[in-house]
Design a protein around this motif. Structure first.
Motif, mmCIF file in Angstrom:
data_model
loop_
_atom_site.group_PDB
_atom_site.id
_atom_site.type_symbol
_atom_site.label_atom_id
_atom_site.label_comp_id
_atom_site.label_asym_id
_atom_site.label_seq_id
_atom_site.Cartn_x
_atom_site.Cartn_y
_atom_site.Cartn_z
ATOM 1 N N UNK A 1 0.846 -1.189 0.000
ATOM 2 C CA UNK A 1 0.000 0.000 0.000
ATOM 3 C C UNK A 1 0.884 1.242 0.000
ATOM 4 N N UNK A 2 0.469 2.258 -0.741
ATOM 5 C CA UNK A 2 1.266 3.477 -0.928
ATOM 6 C C UNK A 2 2.623 3.125 -1.542
ATOM 7 N N UNK A 3 2.543 2.504 -2.709
ATOM 8 C CA UNK A 3 3.752 2.052 -3.397
ATOM 9 C C UNK A 3 3.908 2.757 -4.737
ATOM 10 N N UNK A 4 5.061 2.520 -5.373
ATOM 11 C CA UNK A 4 5.419 3.253 -6.582
ATOM 12 C C UNK A 4 5.564 2.305 -7.774
ATOM 13 N N UNK A 5 5.705 2.891 -8.947
ATOM 14 C CA UNK A 5 5.931 2.152 -10.191
ATOM 15 C C UNK A 5 7.271 2.623 -10.740
ATOM 16 N N UNK B 1 7.462 20.594 10.085
ATOM 17 C CA UNK B 1 7.613 21.890 10.742
ATOM 18 C C UNK B 1 8.848 22.636 10.276
ATOM 19 N N UNK B 2 9.869 21.914 9.861
ATOM 20 C CA UNK B 2 11.159 22.528 9.572
ATOM 21 C C UNK B 2 11.402 22.636 8.073
ATOM 22 N N UNK B 3 11.873 23.787 7.626
ATOM 23 C CA UNK B 3 12.200 23.980 6.219
ATOM 24 C C UNK B 3 13.294 22.998 5.800
ATOM 25 N N UNK B 4 13.167 22.502 4.575
ATOM 26 C CA UNK B 4 14.147 21.549 4.071
ATOM 27 C C UNK B 4 13.725 20.105 4.206
ATOM 28 N N UNK B 5 12.687 19.849 4.985
ATOM 29 C CA UNK B 5 12.142 18.497 5.126
ATOM 30 C C UNK B 5 10.981 18.309 4.157
ATOM 31 N N UNK B 6 10.833 17.097 3.654
ATOM 32 C CA UNK B 6 9.758 16.768 2.710
ATOM 33 C C UNK B 6 8.805 15.793 3.359
ATOM 34 N N UNK B 7 7.515 16.100 3.299
ATOM 35 C CA UNK B 7 6.496 15.207 3.840
ATOM 36 C C UNK B 7 6.104 14.186 2.782
ATOM 37 N N UNK B 8 6.157 12.912 3.133
ATOM 38 C CA UNK B 8 5.753 11.849 2.219
ATOM 39 C C UNK B 8 4.847 10.871 2.952
ATOM 40 N N UNK B 9 4.158 10.056 2.182
ATOM 41 C CA UNK B 9 3.346 8.972 2.735
ATOM 42 C C UNK B 9 3.619 7.764 1.851
ATOM 43 N N UNK B 10 4.484 6.868 2.307
ATOM 44 C CA UNK B 10 4.874 5.743 1.461
ATOM 45 C C UNK B 10 4.977 4.463 2.276
#
Length: 266
Positions: free
Chosen positions: A125-129, A205-214
């Motif tokens: 679930x929440x996977x990529x191709x 909260x912090x600049x430079x971080x990326x939010x993901x759901x994987x």
């Protein structure tokens, strides 16, 4: 598979155009969770405990720690790859793990008629191709890896039968098996990423971080460490693909095949 630390959860495979078996290791062990357990002296996941029997260690699932797992021979970045087996005329098989093709819950990789392009499905679930393009025809040991970014072109809420999208391929760079294999035992998740806890809405909260759901890890806030692009692309393929803006909303990619007559992938 002794030279590669054994074979982890083998799953669906295919036959290459040059008549070798192309297999898969699905549900790759979570290196972030493994590192966290090491830092807290907690036990590892039950799947790792069970796998320890490959090394002749019959561990107690409640107390088997990452330190003990490494001592037995287990490293999380050794597993989760497309692998190839060549059988010679004497019937002797030679297995090779293709680290250059990326690390996912690999369900199946399928090599196209050009002998270079391989599409790779990621199970869960929440996977990529993914897509891998080899540097040389018939040689999957080095090449460029891509992740797919899907953009829906049919109207919102359209029925599955009417669903349409466009696909853009985002390069994750080139790599080869040998350079990656040499890093398997020495690389930690914390060497690749900095992390912080997502806020209540899933943002960082912090600049430079990326939010993901994987994957089954859910929402995460990650920051790539300097110079770690290549290792992130191959050892943390799904997480890094999501950070690059590729689509990580797939579910149960249970393999792929190609019809050369209609020139369609299924």
């Amino acid at each position: 598979f002794k030279a590669h630390g054994g074979l982890w959860i083998p799953c669906a495979g295919s036959v290459t155009p040059w008549m070798t078996h192309l297999g898969a290791e699905e549900y790759e062990p979570d290196a972030a969770r493994f590192d966290a357990a090491a830092n807290s002296a907690a036990a590892v996941d039950s799947s790792i405990t069970a796998f320890s029997r490959y090394f002749g260690t019959y561990a107690n699932a409640a107390t088997f720690t990452p330190v003990q797992a490494k001592a037995a021979g287990f490293y999380p970045y050794a597993y989760g790859y497309t692998w190839e087996v060549m059988i010679d005329r004497a019937g002797v098989g030679t297995p090779v793990k293709h680290y250059a093709m990326g690390r996912l819950a690999v369900e199946l990789a399928y090599v196209m008629p050009d002998h270079k392009t391989a599409y790779i499905t990621d199970d869960g679930t929440n996977v990529v191709f993914a897509k891998f393009v080899a540097d040389k025809p018939g040689d999957l040991s080095s090449g460029e890896l891509f992740c797919a970014r899907f953009t829906q072109t049919s109207s919102a809420g359209s029925a599955a039968a009417d669903f349409q999208l466009s696909v853009a391929w985002v390069s994750m760079g080139k790599a080869n098996d040998a350079e990656l294999r040499s890093k398997v035992q020495s690389t930690l998740f914390t060497d690749i990423f900095e992390t912080e806890t997502p806020q209540g809405d899933g943002s960082c909260a912090t600049a430079g971080y990326t939010a993901i759901n994987s994957g089954d890890q859910g929402n995460q806030c990650l920051k790539l460490k300097s110079g770690m692009e290549k290792l992130a692309s191959r050892f943390e393929t799904r997480r890094y693909a999501a950070m690059l803006g590729c689509t990580a909303e797939g579910r149960k990619w249970e393999g792929i095949t190609f019809d050369p007559t209609t020139r369609k992938l299924y």
